[in-house]
Motif scaffolding. Structure first.
Motif, short mmCIF file in Angstrom:
data_model
loop_
_atom_site.label_atom_id
_atom_site.label_comp_id
_atom_site.label_asym_id
_atom_site.label_seq_id
_atom_site.Cartn_x
_atom_site.Cartn_y
_atom_site.Cartn_z
N LYS A 160 3.42 50.43 -4.06
CA LYS A 160 4.63 50.06 -3.59
C LYS A 160 6.58 50.27 -4.45
O LYS A 160 7.23 50.18 -3.97
CB LYS A 160 4.71 48.61 -3.04
CG LYS A 160 3.76 48.24 -2.14
CD LYS A 160 3.73 47.15 -1.54
CE LYS A 160 2.55 46.50 -0.57
NZ LYS A 160 2.55 44.98 0.21
N ASN A 266 6.98 39.88 -5.23
CA ASN A 266 7.62 40.56 -4.03
C ASN A 266 8.93 40.58 -4.91
O ASN A 266 9.47 39.73 -5.19
CB ASN A 266 7.15 39.77 -2.85
CG ASN A 266 5.61 39.88 -2.50
OD1 ASN A 266 5.24 41.32 -2.82
ND2 ASN A 266 5.16 39.20 -1.71
N TRP A 267 10.07 41.27 -4.17
CA TRP A 267 10.80 42.04 -4.81
C TRP A 267 11.12 42.49 -3.56
O TRP A 267 11.02 43.79 -3.02
CB TRP A 267 11.23 42.15 -5.65
CG TRP A 267 11.35 41.16 -7.58
CD1 TRP A 267 9.79 41.52 -7.51
CD2 TRP A 267 12.24 41.00 -8.34
NE1 TRP A 267 10.62 40.30 -9.18
CE2 TRP A 267 11.83 40.39 -9.31
CE3 TRP A 267 13.60 41.15 -7.56
CZ2 TRP A 267 12.34 39.40 -10.20
CZ3 TRP A 267 14.39 40.39 -8.27
CH2 TRP A 267 13.83 39.54 -9.92
N THR A 268 12.50 42.81 -3.39
CA THR A 268 13.26 43.61 -3.01
C THR A 268 14.39 43.76 -2.88
O THR A 268 15.82 43.41 -3.82
CB THR A 268 13.52 42.34 -1.46
OG1 THR A 268 12.79 42.30 -0.47
CG2 THR A 268 14.84 43.91 -0.38
N LYS A 298 18.48 40.35 3.98
CA LYS A 298 17.82 41.89 3.22
C LYS A 298 18.94 42.31 3.57
O LYS A 298 19.77 42.22 5.26
CB LYS A 298 16.30 42.70 3.54
CG LYS A 298 15.38 41.82 2.47
CD LYS A 298 14.42 42.28 3.34
CE LYS A 298 12.76 41.32 2.64
NZ LYS A 298 12.03 42.41 2.94
N ASP A 304 11.17 46.99 -0.91
CA ASP A 304 10.21 46.19 -0.74
C ASP A 304 9.77 46.96 -2.09
O ASP A 304 8.57 48.02 -2.25
CB ASP A 304 9.13 45.78 0.15
CG ASP A 304 9.87 44.54 1.00
OD1 ASP A 304 11.41 44.15 0.81
OD2 ASP A 304 10.11 45.23 2.36
#
Length: 307
Positions: A160, A266-268, A298, A304
């Motif tokens: 990802k 999890n990072w955006t 967001k 993501d």
């Protein structure tokens, strides 16, 4: 006393939830974040006296950014070609017969030191039963022009940290942002590298298929990609991190900045894309408030990631 026990129970639930979330992150890290360091053959085309080999990282074409190394062997002379005139065009055909392409380097560049032609392709879709990719390659040898093509499979990108996004900007243009590095970030300040491209609308009617004038893309020049990384999970409160730097263009055409990941999970990556004049092409500001228990907002332009 009853209130005290309720409060303790609530705190235990929150602590347990955070612990479970972190455990899940660690499990995903060990299984879903591959790293690709070795170039391997992803496609082989034999046509007449020519053997054309295309190498990619991990020997696979992935949705997103792919660096390409192409070699052309003349099997009669057993010599690799070193001509300056090699072109590369990926074309996607769907089940209805509609064709499109993706950001790519049309004119490949010969790397004399390593003996291959170098380029890239940012596949915007993965292959499926309803759509397939074909590569069209042209080059000159003793013949004025040699044309070959081959069907290839484009796979889902399981890392990802190499995700991409495609969108229509406020100027009506079609844009693409593809993450290139880091493949596996650390809990630290990481150099963040991305390619930013746009589709060039054809200026002339289509000629003989595949006409490259109908599938033209270019790197955007002189833009700025503002960066606001956040952890949007409710347990993380949508918090950000210090010492991040916006992405600006390097001499090689790619864009580079700094993203500071303060923990795994999890990072955006929230973005605002600005053109050469500082006008917003796409993206919105993200609220800076800490919101534990609530999924973080967001930007309208984001990618993501997970590590």
């Amino acid at each position: 006393m009853k209130f005290y026990y309720c409060l303790v129970a609530a705190l235990f639930f929150v602590a347990t939830a955070c612990t479970l979330d972190k455990t899940d992150y660690e499990a995903e890290i060990s299984t879903e974040v591959p790293e690709y360091y070795e170039f391997k053959e992803a496609a082989l085309i034999n046509s007449g006296i020519y053997r054309i080999s295309i190498e990619t990282l991990n020997g696979t074409f992935y949705k997103g950014y792919n660096e390409l190394h192409l070699k052309i062997l003349n099997t009669q002379t057993n010599q690799n070609l070193a001509t300056e005139n090699v072109t590369f065009l990926p074309v996607l055909t769907n089940s209805e017969g509609n064709v499109s392409s993706c950001p790519h380097q049309y004119n490949l560049v010969y790397d004399a030191q390593n003996g291959y032609y170098k380029g890239y392709s940012v596949f915007a879709q993965q292959s499926s039963a309803a759509q397939n990719w074909k590569l069209y390659i042209n080059f000159a040898d003793n013949n004025p022009s040699v044309s070959v093509n081959a069907d290839v499979m484009v796979m889902e990108q399981t890392n990802k940290n190499l995700n991409m996004t495609a969108f229509t900007g406020n100027d009506g243009q079609q844009y693409y942002i593809a993450l290139i590095a880091p493949q596996r970030p650390g809990v630290a300040e990481n150099d963040l590298v991305a390619g930013i491209y746009k589709y060039n609308e054809p200026e002339v009617p289509a000629g003989t298929f595949p006409d490259p004038s109908q599938f033209s893309y270019s790197e955007v020049e002189g833009y700025t990609l503002r960066l606001d990384p956040r952890m949007p999970e409710p347990s993380m409160g949508n918090h950000s991190s210090p010492n991040n730097r916006d992405l600006t263009q390097r001499e090689d055409g790619l864009y580079q900045g700094v993203v500071n990941y303060t923990m795994t999970g999890n990072w955006t990556l929230n973005f605002i894309l600005l053109n050469q004049n500082g006008l917003i092409v796409k993206g919105t500001e993200v609220p800076t408030t800490f919101t534990p228990g609530v999924m973080g907002a967001k930007s309208e332009l984001f990618i993501d990631i997970l590590f």
